[in-house]
Scaffold this motif. Sequence first.
Motif, PDB file in Angstrom:
ATOM      1  N   ARG A   1       0.849  -1.181   0.000  1.00 46.11           N
ATOM      2  CA  ARG A   1       0.000   0.000   0.000  1.00 46.11           C
ATOM      3  C   ARG A   1       0.892   1.241   0.000  1.00 46.11           C
ATOM      4  O   ARG A   1       1.882   1.296   0.745  1.00 46.11           O
ATOM      5  CB  ARG A   1      -0.914  -0.016   1.224  1.00 46.11           C
ATOM      6  CG  ARG A   1      -1.856  -1.203   1.215  1.00 46.11           C
ATOM      7  CD  ARG A   1      -2.470  -1.485   2.563  1.00 46.11           C
ATOM      8  NE  ARG A   1      -3.408  -0.449   2.985  1.00 46.11           N
ATOM      9  CZ  ARG A   1      -4.166  -0.553   4.079  1.00 46.11           C
ATOM     10  NH1 ARG A   1      -4.093  -1.654   4.830  1.00 46.11           N
ATOM     11  NH2 ARG A   1      -4.990   0.419   4.414  1.00 46.11           N
ATOM     12  N   VAL A   2       0.538   2.217  -0.820  1.00 46.76           N
ATOM     13  CA  VAL A   2       1.322   3.456  -0.923  1.00 46.76           C
ATOM     14  C   VAL A   2       0.724   4.459   0.056  1.00 46.76           C
ATOM     15  O   VAL A   2      -0.468   4.799  -0.040  1.00 46.76           O
ATOM     16  CB  VAL A   2       1.308   4.005  -2.358  1.00 46.76           C
ATOM     17  CG1 VAL A   2       2.162   5.260  -2.459  1.00 46.76           C
ATOM     18  CG2 VAL A   2       1.807   2.944  -3.329  1.00 46.76           C
ATOM     19  N   VAL A   3       1.530   4.931   1.004  1.00 48.26           N
ATOM     20  CA  VAL A   3       1.023   5.776   2.095  1.00 48.26           C
ATOM     21  C   VAL A   3       1.920   6.996   2.286  1.00 48.26           C
ATOM     22  O   VAL A   3       3.062   7.024   1.843  1.00 48.26           O
ATOM     23  CB  VAL A   3       0.943   4.985   3.415  1.00 48.26           C
ATOM     24  CG1 VAL A   3       0.005   3.793   3.289  1.00 48.26           C
ATOM     25  CG2 VAL A   3       2.331   4.514   3.844  1.00 48.26           C
ATOM     26  N   ARG A   4       1.370   7.984   2.971  1.00 51.93           N
ATOM     27  CA  ARG A   4       2.152   9.172   3.331  1.00 51.93           C
ATOM     28  C   ARG A   4       2.192   9.309   4.844  1.00 51.93           C
ATOM     29  O   ARG A   4       1.276   8.868   5.558  1.00 51.93           O
ATOM     30  CB  ARG A   4       1.545  10.421   2.709  1.00 51.93           C
ATOM     31  CG  ARG A   4       0.114  10.707   3.131  1.00 51.93           C
ATOM     32  CD  ARG A   4      -0.404  12.006   2.545  1.00 51.93           C
ATOM     33  NE  ARG A   4      -1.831  12.173   2.802  1.00 51.93           N
ATOM     34  CZ  ARG A   4      -2.341  12.630   3.950  1.00 51.93           C
ATOM     35  NH1 ARG A   4      -1.516  12.960   4.929  1.00 51.93           N
ATOM     36  NH2 ARG A   4      -3.644  12.747   4.102  1.00 51.93           N
ATOM     37  N   LEU A   5       3.249   9.940   5.320  1.00 51.08           N
ATOM     38  CA  LEU A   5       3.385  10.177   6.759  1.00 51.08           C
ATOM     39  C   LEU A   5       2.633  11.427   7.183  1.00 51.08           C
ATOM     40  O   LEU A   5       1.990  11.472   8.210  1.00 51.08           O
ATOM     41  CB  LEU A   5       4.861  10.308   7.129  1.00 51.08           C
ATOM     42  CG  LEU A   5       5.666   9.010   7.123  1.00 51.08           C
ATOM     43  CD1 LEU A   5       7.148   9.299   7.281  1.00 51.08           C
ATOM     44  CD2 LEU A   5       5.191   8.112   8.250  1.00 51.08           C
ATOM     45  N   GLY A   6       2.743  12.481   6.410  1.00 53.69           N
ATOM     46  CA  GLY A   6       2.116  13.748   6.754  1.00 53.69           C
ATOM     47  C   GLY A   6       2.389  14.760   5.665  1.00 53.69           C
ATOM     48  O   GLY A   6       2.799  14.411   4.553  1.00 53.69           O
ATOM     49  N   GLU A   7       2.207  16.028   5.987  1.00 53.28           N
ATOM     50  CA  GLU A   7       2.434  17.074   5.002  1.00 53.28           C
ATOM     51  C   GLU A   7       3.920  17.303   4.743  1.00 53.28           C
ATOM     52  O   GLU A   7       4.334  17.698   3.658  1.00 53.28           O
ATOM     53  CB  GLU A   7       1.786  18.387   5.472  1.00 53.28           C
ATOM     54  CG  GLU A   7       0.266  18.318   5.571  1.00 53.28           C
ATOM     55  CD  GLU A   7      -0.393  17.997   4.239  1.00 53.28           C
ATOM     56  OE1 GLU A   7       0.108  18.482   3.194  1.00 53.28           O
ATOM     57  OE2 GLU A   7      -1.389  17.253   4.230  1.00 53.28           O
ATOM     58  N   GLU A   8       4.737  17.068   5.766  1.00 49.53           N
ATOM     59  CA  GLU A   8       6.171  17.297   5.632  1.00 49.53           C
ATOM     60  C   GLU A   8       6.832  16.173   4.837  1.00 49.53           C
ATOM     61  O   GLU A   8       6.447  15.014   4.949  1.00 49.53           O
ATOM     62  CB  GLU A   8       6.846  17.404   7.010  1.00 49.53           C
ATOM     63  CG  GLU A   8       6.355  18.558   7.864  1.00 49.53           C
ATOM     64  CD  GLU A   8       5.026  18.270   8.535  1.00 49.53           C
ATOM     65  OE1 GLU A   8       4.389  19.212   9.042  1.00 49.53           O
ATOM     66  OE2 GLU A   8       4.603  17.080   8.530  1.00 49.53           O
ATOM     67  N   VAL A   9       7.840  16.522   4.063  1.00 51.71           N
ATOM     68  CA  VAL A   9       8.614  15.530   3.318  1.00 51.71           C
ATOM     69  C   VAL A   9       9.912  15.288   4.091  1.00 51.71           C
ATOM     70  O   VAL A   9      10.735  16.202   4.229  1.00 51.71           O
ATOM     71  CB  VAL A   9       8.926  16.011   1.884  1.00 51.71           C
ATOM     72  CG1 VAL A   9       9.783  14.975   1.156  1.00 51.71           C
ATOM     73  CG2 VAL A   9       7.630  16.256   1.111  1.00 51.71           C
ATOM     74  N   LEU A  10      10.079  14.083   4.584  1.00 57.68           N
ATOM     75  CA  LEU A  10      11.249  13.754   5.400  1.00 57.68           C
ATOM     76  C   LEU A  10      12.402  13.273   4.536  1.00 57.68           C
ATOM     77  O   LEU A  10      12.213  12.796   3.418  1.00 57.68           O
ATOM     78  CB  LEU A  10      10.888  12.679   6.420  1.00 57.68           C
ATOM     79  CG  LEU A  10       9.734  12.998   7.372  1.00 57.68           C
ATOM     80  CD1 LEU A  10       9.518  11.842   8.327  1.00 57.68           C
ATOM     81  CD2 LEU A  10      10.005  14.275   8.146  1.00 57.68           C
ATOM     82  N   ARG A  11      13.596  13.359   5.080  1.00 54.79           N
ATOM     83  CA  ARG A  11      14.759  12.785   4.408  1.00 54.79           C
ATOM     84  C   ARG A  11      14.656  11.265   4.403  1.00 54.79           C
ATOM     85  O   ARG A  11      14.062  10.668   5.300  1.00 54.79           O
ATOM     86  CB  ARG A  11      16.055  13.211   5.118  1.00 54.79           C
ATOM     87  CG  ARG A  11      16.438  14.673   4.930  1.00 54.79           C
ATOM     88  CD  ARG A  11      17.753  14.938   5.620  1.00 54.79           C
ATOM     89  NE  ARG A  11      18.197  16.319   5.472  1.00 54.79           N
ATOM     90  CZ  ARG A  11      18.959  16.755   4.477  1.00 54.79           C
ATOM     91  NH1 ARG A  11      19.360  15.909   3.542  1.00 54.79           N
ATOM     92  NH2 ARG A  11      19.319  18.015   4.413  1.00 54.79           N
ATOM     93  N   THR A  12      15.297  10.660   3.418  1.00 50.41           N
ATOM     94  CA  THR A  12      15.262   9.197   3.337  1.00 50.41           C
ATOM     95  C   THR A  12      15.893   8.540   4.554  1.00 50.41           C
ATOM     96  O   THR A  12      15.510   7.427   4.936  1.00 50.41           O
ATOM     97  CB  THR A  12      15.955   8.709   2.046  1.00 50.41           C
ATOM     98  OG1 THR A  12      15.829   7.287   1.958  1.00 50.41           O
ATOM     99  CG2 THR A  12      17.427   9.082   2.022  1.00 50.41           C
ATOM    100  N   SER A  13      16.835   9.225   5.197  1.00 53.10           N
ATOM    101  CA  SER A  13      17.522   8.636   6.346  1.00 53.10           C
ATOM    102  C   SER A  13      16.702   8.695   7.625  1.00 53.10           C
ATOM    103  O   SER A  13      17.034   8.014   8.605  1.00 53.10           O
ATOM    104  CB  SER A  13      18.862   9.345   6.572  1.00 53.10           C
ATOM    105  OG  SER A  13      18.671  10.751   6.654  1.00 53.10           O
TER     106      SER A  13
END
Length: 246
Positions: free
Chosen positions: A216-228
């Motif tokens: 499933r393709v999901v998002r954490l929130g409005e902010e885009v976090l670094r891959t690390s």
Amino acid sequence: MTLPVHLVPSLESATAGSAVTVEGDEAHHAVAVRRLRVGEQVVLTDGRGRSVVGEVTSTGKRVFDVEVVSADRVPEPAPALTVVQALPKGDRGELAVEVLTEVGVARVVPWAASRSVAVWKGERAAKSLARWRSTAREAAKQARRSWHPEVDALAGTAEVAELLRGADLAVVLHEDATEPLSGVDVPPSGHVVVVVGPEGGVSPDELAAFTQAGARVVRLGEEVLRTSTAGVVACAALLARTSRWS
């Protein structure tokens, strides 16, 4: 005072009153760097659920002996979390492995995503994998984990898709997803896989392969976090809804 933790190959036969010998680099660091002395207490773990508290009875240049005072066996945490981590640039791969280990993942899979800036080939691949595994080992000791995570060899997209097919829950983090991770039901046991893309994002072809495999393709929130850091945030959000963090 928190007792130091040292990793040994096996504690299968360790019981109160038995002796355990620690050798090699682990012992050298304890004796030569930490200045471990006879009479001190330490924790030994095999990273597979067994740990003991014991007293140091002798030390050498690359060896020390411990008399076991108490032994413990911890069941493997459930659900088990695997994070597929796209190769980040620079030393952010080690950062990702460190925080994922601290949060309690069972397995980290380095992924050669199509948009990864970093490339593992030949000698560089071997050295990079060794650094990830060393980072996981040291972070697990620091976090006082009885179960240490496994760090796989580099995987391609087809191998990741196959891993997702066998999961009880598989999610791919994506900033354009409409489904929030907070709305996903987390199984109480079994195998959960989280896929973290590279700096350039997961490609459409990769997304298609992963969704076809059941992710499933999901998002954490409005902010885009670094891959690390995205992986550890996602794992924390999932673990907060399990008995592991209750």
